[in-house]
Design a protein around this motif. Structure first.
Motif, PDB file in Angstrom:
ATOM      1  N   ALA A  83       0.829  -1.208   0.000  1.00 29.77           N
ATOM      2  CA  ALA A  83       0.000   0.000   0.000  1.00 29.77           C
ATOM      3  C   ALA A  83       0.864   1.258   0.000  1.00 29.77           C
ATOM      4  CB  ALA A  83      -0.945  -0.006   1.194  1.00 29.77           C
ATOM      5  N   ALA A  84       1.874   1.296   0.871  1.00 32.70           N
ATOM      6  CA  ALA A  84       2.723   2.490   0.953  1.00 32.70           C
ATOM      7  C   ALA A  84       3.530   2.682  -0.328  1.00 32.70           C
ATOM      8  CB  ALA A  84       3.661   2.383   2.150  1.00 32.70           C
ATOM      9  N   THR A  85       3.992   1.585  -0.927  1.00 30.69           N
ATOM     10  CA  THR A  85       4.758   1.681  -2.174  1.00 30.69           C
ATOM     11  C   THR A  85       3.882   2.219  -3.301  1.00 30.69           C
ATOM     12  OG1 THR A  85       6.166  -0.163  -1.513  1.00 30.69           O
ATOM     13  CG2 THR A  85       6.132   0.396  -3.850  1.00 30.69           C
ATOM     14  N   LEU A  86       2.658   1.697  -3.407  1.00 29.18           N
ATOM     15  CA  LEU A  86       1.733   2.200  -4.432  1.00 29.18           C
ATOM     16  C   LEU A  86       1.411   3.673  -4.204  1.00 29.18           C
ATOM     17  CD1 LEU A  86      -0.824  -0.718  -4.910  1.00 29.18           C
ATOM     18  CD2 LEU A  86       0.680   0.256  -6.658  1.00 29.18           C
ATOM     19  N   ARG A  87       1.177   4.031  -2.953  1.00 26.87           N
ATOM     20  CA  ARG A  87       0.837   5.428  -2.657  1.00 26.87           C
ATOM     21  C   ARG A  87       1.974   6.363  -3.083  1.00 26.87           C
ATOM     22  NH1 ARG A  87      -0.636   4.690   2.005  1.00 26.87           N
ATOM     23  NH2 ARG A  87      -2.892   4.945   1.800  1.00 26.87           N
ATOM     24  N   THR A  88       3.209   5.962  -2.780  1.00 26.47           N
ATOM     25  CA  THR A  88       4.359   6.792  -3.144  1.00 26.47           C
ATOM     26  C   THR A  88       4.485   6.922  -4.655  1.00 26.47           C
ATOM     27  OG1 THR A  88       5.544   6.159  -1.134  1.00 26.47           O
ATOM     28  CG2 THR A  88       6.852   7.027  -2.958  1.00 26.47           C
ATOM     29  N   GLN A  89       4.348   5.806  -5.376  1.00 26.85           N
ATOM     30  CA  GLN A  89       4.484   5.853  -6.833  1.00 26.85           C
ATOM     31  C   GLN A  89       3.370   6.682  -7.467  1.00 26.85           C
ATOM     32  OE1 GLN A  89       5.313   2.143  -8.768  1.00 26.85           O
ATOM     33  NE2 GLN A  89       6.985   1.627  -7.385  1.00 26.85           N
ATOM     34  N   VAL A  90       2.164   6.569  -6.938  1.00 32.39           N
ATOM     35  CA  VAL A  90       1.057   7.367  -7.460  1.00 32.39           C
ATOM     36  C   VAL A  90       1.298   8.856  -7.216  1.00 32.39           C
ATOM     37  CG1 VAL A  90      -1.370   7.941  -7.031  1.00 32.39           C
ATOM     38  CG2 VAL A  90      -0.706   5.570  -7.406  1.00 32.39           C
ATOM     39  N   GLN A  91       1.814   9.207  -6.052  1.00 36.55           N
ATOM     40  CA  GLN A  91       2.105  10.613  -5.760  1.00 36.55           C
ATOM     41  C   GLN A  91       3.136  11.178  -6.727  1.00 36.55           C
ATOM     42  OE1 GLN A  91       3.252  10.342  -1.645  1.00 36.55           O
ATOM     43  NE2 GLN A  91       1.157  10.553  -0.882  1.00 36.55           N
ATOM     44  N   VAL A  92       4.151  10.371  -7.047  1.00 37.45           N
ATOM     45  CA  VAL A  92       5.167  10.810  -8.007  1.00 37.45           C
ATOM     46  C   VAL A  92       4.549  11.029  -9.382  1.00 37.45           C
ATOM     47  CG1 VAL A  92       7.256  10.111  -9.238  1.00 37.45           C
ATOM     48  CG2 VAL A  92       7.090   9.739  -6.774  1.00 37.45           C
ATOM     49  N   LEU A  93       3.715  10.071  -9.831  1.00 37.57           N
ATOM     50  CA  LEU A  93       3.069  10.202 -11.137  1.00 37.57           C
ATOM     51  C   LEU A  93       2.123  11.393 -11.171  1.00 37.57           C
ATOM     52  CD1 LEU A  93       2.306   6.457 -11.921  1.00 37.57           C
ATOM     53  CD2 LEU A  93       3.945   7.922 -13.106  1.00 37.57           C
ATOM     54  N   ASP A  94       1.420  11.648 -10.076  1.00 36.95           N
ATOM     55  CA  ASP A  94       0.478  12.769 -10.023  1.00 36.95           C
ATOM     56  C   ASP A  94       1.205  14.095 -10.222  1.00 36.95           C
ATOM     57  OD1 ASP A  94      -2.135  13.927  -9.574  1.00 36.95           O
ATOM     58  OD2 ASP A  94      -1.384  14.557  -7.615  1.00 36.95           O
ATOM     59  N   ARG A  95       2.412  14.193  -9.671  1.00 37.93           N
ATOM     60  CA  ARG A  95       3.185  15.428  -9.836  1.00 37.93           C
ATOM     61  C   ARG A  95       3.781  15.548 -11.240  1.00 37.93           C
ATOM     62  NH1 ARG A  95       4.945  14.088  -4.467  1.00 37.93           N
ATOM     63  NH2 ARG A  95       6.844  13.151  -5.305  1.00 37.93           N
ATOM     64  N   ALA A  96       4.102  14.392 -11.837  1.00 33.25           N
ATOM     65  CA  ALA A  96       4.817  14.406 -13.118  1.00 33.25           C
ATOM     66  C   ALA A  96       3.892  14.450 -14.327  1.00 33.25           C
ATOM     67  CB  ALA A  96       5.716  13.177 -13.221  1.00 33.25           C
TER      68      ALA A  96
END
Length: 381
Positions: free
Chosen positions: A256-269
């Protein structure tokens, strides 16, 4: 943190259930300490797991703030009362720990401990740790220990179940480590076989081109073209092997934490809005977590590169002992049957293979103009 005493069968049951919910060793240790402090109404609680060098590999406390803990300094050594619990494997119930002849003092920032109850956490003859409570919060006679024989018996029951929970957590972590080691060994063999063959062909072709440069430039040009193609294939093999390696973040933080982090990165990019929602998912077997992460990455890649949608939503929720992953977008969508007939798969084949490879299933819902939802369900452990 606790806010008052609890007693009775319901309180004991709640503490034991809390311990059984966690699979990571650190989480189990913290749950044991919080449960013990809450159950016996103590101001402080701690559990230390010894190392092989006279200290503690892990030391978890409850009742002390993060700032206080930092001010106290390094982890304690195994001496005094702590050593007695680990070496003698006997309970220690004291009216004032500071007056015990084995007391060796503590750092200046350490809180004052008075009455004390401690006992070992044992698995058979092996002592897994030292669990102790200090400063019973109810009133007590002057010079008497606030912790009673009943408290000692209750803490003993808790310690027995703590030993089971801690042993299970250790076994789980070791099984994950073995799974990762086996997978990396397999990838190393595949990488060696595939890339070594490509590089051997690359070297031979380059040597042939060098010999042909002067007497047959046209053939030399063809050989050099072959060199470029072989180099590209070798690069693809390396990239595929790297992608297959289990991400370190997955081991450290969980799915869950790994997915959340990757999604946050994609949301910014990305220009599209990318969001993540997680609902109470427990730790899954390592292979299932990795498969879910890879499917999520592939589905996100497709949604952001091909759908043209303005919003991509990733959800992860518990279902029975397992979990369900959904990646949905509001993009252009497609006809899955037409894509299959045209020989274009958008990674669907690899996603289905990953799902079935861990006992799960993958479904795709999409239609032209209707967006796409990729759903993967795994059974858990």
């Amino acid at each position: 943190m606790s806010h008052g005493p609890r007693s009775g069968l319901a309180a004991v049951s709640s503490a034991l259930l809390a311990m059984s919910r966690h699979l990571e060793v650190r989480d189990v240790l913290k749950t044991i300490v919080v449960s013990a402090r809450d159950l016996l109404d103590a101001q402080y609680a701690a559990l230390g797991v010894p190392d092989d060098h006279g200290g503690f590999a892990q030391f978890v406390v409850d009742g002390v703030s993060d700032e206080q803990w930092k001010a106290i300094g390094p982890l304690p050594r195994r001496h005094g009362i702590l050593a007695a619990m680990l070496d003698d494997a006997a309970p220690q119930r004291l009216a004032d720990v500071r007056r015990d002849p084995r007391f060796g003092g503590w750092p200046s920032a350490h809180p004052d401990l008075v009455d004390f109850l401690g006992l070992p956490v044992r698995d058979g003859d092996e002592v897994l740790g030292a669990l102790f409570l200090a400063n019973k919060r109810r009133p007590k006679p002057e010079g008497a220990c606030g912790f009673t024989e009943d408290d000692e018996e209750l803490l003993g029951i808790l310690a027995q179940h703590a030993a089971i929970a801690l042993t299970n957590a250790r076994l789980y972590e070791r099984s994950r480590e073995l799974t990762i080691a086996e997978e990396r060994s397999r990838l190393a063999h595949e990488l060696h076989d595939a890339v070594s063959q490509k590089l051997f062909s690359l070297r031979l072709t380059a040597q042939a081109a060098a010999r042909l440069v002067d007497r047959d430039p046209a053939r030399a040009k063809g050989e050099l073209q072959q060199v470029a193609e072989l180099a590209a294939e070798a690069a693809d093999e390396l990239r595929a092997a790297v992608v297959e390696l289990r991400p370190a973040a997955l081991d450290e933080d969980g799915l869950a934490a790994t997915l959340r982090t990757q999604v946050q990165v994609l949301d910014r990019a990305q220009s599209a809005r990318v969001t993540f929602t997680g609902h109470g998912v427990r730790a899954l077997p390592a292979a299932q977590e990795e498969a879910m992460l890879r499917v999520a990455q592939e589905a996100l890649h497709n949604a952001l590169r091909h759908s043209g949608g303005k919003h991509v939503d990733v959800t992860l929720e518990r279902r029975g002992n397992g979990a369900v992953l959904r990646v949905g977008d509001d993009g252009s969508g497609f006809d899955p049957h037409a894509v299959r007939r045209a020989g274009r798969h958008l990674g669907l084949v690899s996603m289905r293979d990953r799902a079935s490879g861990v006992g799960g299933r993958l479904t795709v819902e999409s239609a032209p103009g209707k967006g796409t939802v990729i759903e993967m369900e795994v059974p858990g452990g």
